[in-house]
Motif scaffolding. Structure first.
Motif, short mmCIF file in Angstrom:
data_model
loop_
_atom_site.label_atom_id
_atom_site.label_comp_id
_atom_site.label_asym_id
_atom_site.label_seq_id
_atom_site.Cartn_x
_atom_site.Cartn_y
_atom_site.Cartn_z
N THR A 1 -4.46 -17.39 2.40
CA THR A 1 -3.87 -17.22 1.07
C THR A 1 -3.66 -15.73 0.76
O THR A 1 -4.32 -14.85 1.32
CB THR A 1 -4.74 -17.90 0.00
OG1 THR A 1 -3.98 -17.96 -1.21
CG2 THR A 1 -6.04 -17.15 -0.26
N PHE A 2 -2.73 -15.45 -0.13
CA PHE A 2 -2.43 -14.06 -0.48
C PHE A 2 -2.00 -13.99 -1.94
O PHE A 2 -1.63 -15.00 -2.55
CB PHE A 2 -1.36 -13.46 0.45
CG PHE A 2 -0.05 -14.20 0.47
CD1 PHE A 2 0.11 -15.33 1.25
CD2 PHE A 2 1.04 -13.76 -0.29
CE1 PHE A 2 1.32 -16.02 1.28
CE2 PHE A 2 2.25 -14.44 -0.26
CZ PHE A 2 2.39 -15.58 0.53
N GLY A 3 -2.06 -12.79 -2.46
CA GLY A 3 -1.67 -12.57 -3.86
C GLY A 3 -0.34 -11.84 -3.94
O GLY A 3 0.04 -11.10 -3.02
N ILE A 4 0.35 -12.07 -5.04
CA ILE A 4 1.67 -11.45 -5.26
C ILE A 4 1.69 -10.82 -6.66
O ILE A 4 1.11 -11.37 -7.60
CB ILE A 4 2.78 -12.53 -5.16
CG1 ILE A 4 2.93 -13.04 -3.73
CG2 ILE A 4 4.12 -12.03 -5.71
CD1 ILE A 4 3.69 -12.13 -2.78
N ARG A 5 2.34 -9.67 -6.75
CA ARG A 5 2.64 -9.09 -8.06
C ARG A 5 4.15 -9.05 -8.21
O ARG A 5 4.86 -8.70 -7.27
CB ARG A 5 2.07 -7.67 -8.16
CG ARG A 5 0.56 -7.69 -8.26
CD ARG A 5 0.01 -6.34 -8.64
NE ARG A 5 0.22 -5.36 -7.58
CZ ARG A 5 -0.13 -4.09 -7.70
NH1 ARG A 5 -0.69 -3.65 -8.80
NH2 ARG A 5 0.06 -3.25 -6.71
N GLN A 6 4.61 -9.44 -9.37
CA GLN A 6 6.05 -9.53 -9.61
C GLN A 6 6.47 -8.47 -10.62
O GLN A 6 5.91 -8.40 -11.72
CB GLN A 6 6.34 -10.94 -10.14
CG GLN A 6 7.76 -11.23 -10.48
CD GLN A 6 8.04 -12.72 -10.66
OE1 GLN A 6 8.94 -13.24 -10.05
NE2 GLN A 6 7.26 -13.42 -11.48
N TRP A 7 7.44 -7.67 -10.24
CA TRP A 7 7.98 -6.63 -11.12
C TRP A 7 9.47 -6.87 -11.30
O TRP A 7 10.17 -7.19 -10.33
CB TRP A 7 7.81 -5.23 -10.50
CG TRP A 7 6.43 -4.88 -10.06
CD1 TRP A 7 5.90 -5.04 -8.82
CD2 TRP A 7 5.40 -4.28 -10.86
NE1 TRP A 7 4.60 -4.58 -8.78
CE2 TRP A 7 4.28 -4.10 -10.02
CE3 TRP A 7 5.33 -3.87 -12.19
CZ2 TRP A 7 3.09 -3.54 -10.47
CZ3 TRP A 7 4.14 -3.31 -12.63
CH2 TRP A 7 3.04 -3.15 -11.78
N ILE A 8 9.97 -6.66 -12.49
CA ILE A 8 11.41 -6.78 -12.71
C ILE A 8 11.98 -5.39 -12.98
O ILE A 8 11.43 -4.64 -13.80
CB ILE A 8 11.73 -7.70 -13.92
CG1 ILE A 8 10.93 -9.01 -13.86
CG2 ILE A 8 13.24 -7.97 -14.01
CD1 ILE A 8 11.13 -9.85 -12.65
N TYR A 9 13.05 -5.07 -12.29
CA TYR A 9 13.76 -3.80 -12.51
C TYR A 9 15.13 -4.10 -13.07
O TYR A 9 15.72 -5.14 -12.76
CB TYR A 9 13.88 -3.02 -11.20
CG TYR A 9 12.58 -2.37 -10.80
CD1 TYR A 9 11.61 -3.11 -10.14
CD2 TYR A 9 12.31 -1.05 -11.11
CE1 TYR A 9 10.40 -2.53 -9.80
CE2 TYR A 9 11.11 -0.46 -10.75
CZ TYR A 9 10.15 -1.21 -10.11
OH TYR A 9 8.95 -0.63 -9.79
N GLU A 10 15.64 -3.18 -13.87
CA GLU A 10 16.95 -3.39 -14.49
C GLU A 10 17.91 -2.28 -14.06
O GLU A 10 17.52 -1.10 -14.03
CB GLU A 10 16.81 -3.42 -16.02
CG GLU A 10 15.99 -4.63 -16.45
CD GLU A 10 15.64 -4.65 -17.93
OE1 GLU A 10 15.55 -5.75 -18.50
OE2 GLU A 10 15.42 -3.57 -18.52
#
Ligand SMILES: Cc1cc2nc3c(=O)[nH]c(=O)nc-3n(C[C@H](O)[C@H](O)[C@H](O)COP(=O)(O)OP(=O)(O)OC[C@H]3O[C@@H](n4cnc5c(N)ncnc54)[C@H](O)[C@@H]3O)c2cc1C
Length: 410
Positions: A174-183
């Motif tokens: 299993t692994f972790g994810i971080r989600q970032w949104i760029y504009e």
């Protein structure tokens, strides 16, 4: 009684929808039927799931989620939605490499059509499958395993070889994810952005310059990306890719770490997409052609923007599954969400297909397309092998439907 797909643009022709309670009942039903097809969660926009005979849903079968830690595999019921078993995999310390945008989609339906997420090194969801257990036209249960010469034709199989009862999936820790949104990303920076994270999606409305949003899903062990990246700026709050829709339906953003199954899909499982106020089309081009393909779409933007809700660009790693849209080539995928009006959307679909023809654009089997059958025949090198496989296992055409007759004649 299911009468239409999720989007409502396909009214099914089936006489009846059966819901067997056991695999034995399913086998009897298939053996006795002259025309039968499996129905997943009905999220396809094409007529691929349709039949004039009988539909079978596997939602009534006892759910199977067998995790084998020693071999890092899981055998799961084909009729389970991803969101119904991915949490269990995580709790056992395992993960799938990738997921599609929606956790509500049934595993067998997704794998049958070559459904994918994003990521330079991530294959379509079907590439995690190492064995397919299915009820064939004679009602017998058989298993096709990786290594079997028929395996590459038996995973992305459009329901044409039988009713899949379980899938065995390769797991990773299993692994972790971080989600970032760029504009605000320029069109010419698409390739660099798509290579900039574990799974990256670019969103545009083809109304301004470049992409309005970049959804960057990075491994949580990777360093935090800069606030300004490739000329784009990090969004200060949670966003939805379609303006005006509640962003709380989306999986957590703003770099909040979380397990893979709660970050790789764009949408939360708890958000129930009740009815689909949209249509979708999607085209797979060789990744090296992405820049030219984007410019070709840009040149016909006037024809598509009046009916477009949003467009998403992703990547998929090459595989060797005969009917997979990523078969044999690292792929860039150009997706279009249309307003829910087939008549209005079809001219835009035609304009896109003309613009993308020179890039050997393969359509998504589960979405709206108008690519001519002769063109489809030229786009996948193994269609004849697949036709021979269906003739061998389904000589009477029990699992055939109008769409298979059109695009996969035999
Ligand atoms: C909101 C939304 C988001 C989406 N996001 C993505 C995405 O991120 N990526 C992507 O690639 N696609 C995406 N899609 C498309 C979707 O993943 C595919 O259309 C997929 O096939 C839907 O799965 P389903 O279970 O609903 O299948 P259905 O539409 O019910 O069926 C599809 C095919 O699978 C076959 N099938 C289903 N169950 C079985 C079984 N047990 N045995 C044999 N054959 C079976 C059916 O006969 C049919 O041929 C999206 C669709 C929607 C509506």
């Amino acid at each position: 009684m299911v009468t239409a797909n999720w989007a409502g643009n396909v009214v099914f022709s089936s006489r009846e929808v059966h819901r067997p309670g056991s695999v034995t009942q399913l086998q009897e039903l298939v053996a006795a039927s002259d025309k039968v097809r499996a129905l997943g969660s009905g999220h396809s926009f094409s007529r691929i799931a349709d039949t004039e005979g009988e539909h079978v849903t596997l939602a009534g079968l006892p759910p199977v989620i067998e995790i084998d830690a020693a071999s890092s595999t899981a055998r799961v019921s084909a009729g389970l939605r991803y969101g119904e078993f991915t949490g269990r995999l995580h709790e056992a310390g395992f993960a799938l490499p990738n997921l599609g945008s929606l956790p509500h989609i049934v595993a067998a339906g997704a794998c049958a059509t070559g459904t994918h997420g994003s990521g330079q090194h991530n294959g379509a969801l079907a590439t995690a499958v190492s064995a397919v257990e299915l009820v064939g036209a004679d009602g017998e249960l058989r298993t096709v395993r990786r290594g079997d010469p028929e395996f590459p034709g038996s995973v992305v199989a459009l329901g044409a070889l039988g009713i899949v009862t379980t899938l065995t999936l390769d797991l990773r820790p299993t692994f972790g994810i971080r989600q970032w949104i760029y504009e605000g990303l320029a069109l010419e920076d698409a390739e660099e952005a798509l290579a900039g994270g574990y799974s990256v999606s670019l969103f545009t409305h083809w109304a301004g310059a470049g992409f309005e949003q970049v959804w960057l899903k990075q491994l949580d062990t990777d360093p935090e990306p800069p606030v300004r990246w490739l000329g784009a700026t990090r969004a200060p709050a949670q966003v939805h890719m379609v303006p005006g829709i509640d962003p709380q339906h989306c999986t957590p953003q703003l770099g909040e770490p979380g397990p893979w199954h709660e970050r790789l899909p764009h949408f939360r499982l708890a958000f129930t997409p009740s009815s689909g106020d949209e249509l979708q089309s999607e085209y797979f081009v060789p990744r090296a052609a992405l820049g030219d393909a984007l410019r070709a779409v840009d040149a016909v933007r006037d024809k598509i923007t009046p009916v477009l809700q949003v467009s998403e660009i992703r990547t998929v790693a090459a595989d060797e599954l005969w009917l997979s849209p990523a078969q044999g080539r690292d792929t860039a995928v150009l997706h279009f969400t249309w307003v829910p009006d087939t008549e209005a959307a079809l001219p835009a679909v035609a304009a896109l297909e003309t613009a993308l023809a020179e890039f050997d654009a393969r359509p998504h089997w589960g979405k709206v397309f108008g690519t001519a059958p002769a063109t489809v025949a030229s786009l996948w090198p193994h269609l004849a092998d697949f036709a021979a496989l269906t003739l061998k296992h389904d000589p009477e055409g029990k699992f055939r439907n109008a769409m298979l007759e059109t695009y996969l004649p035999r």
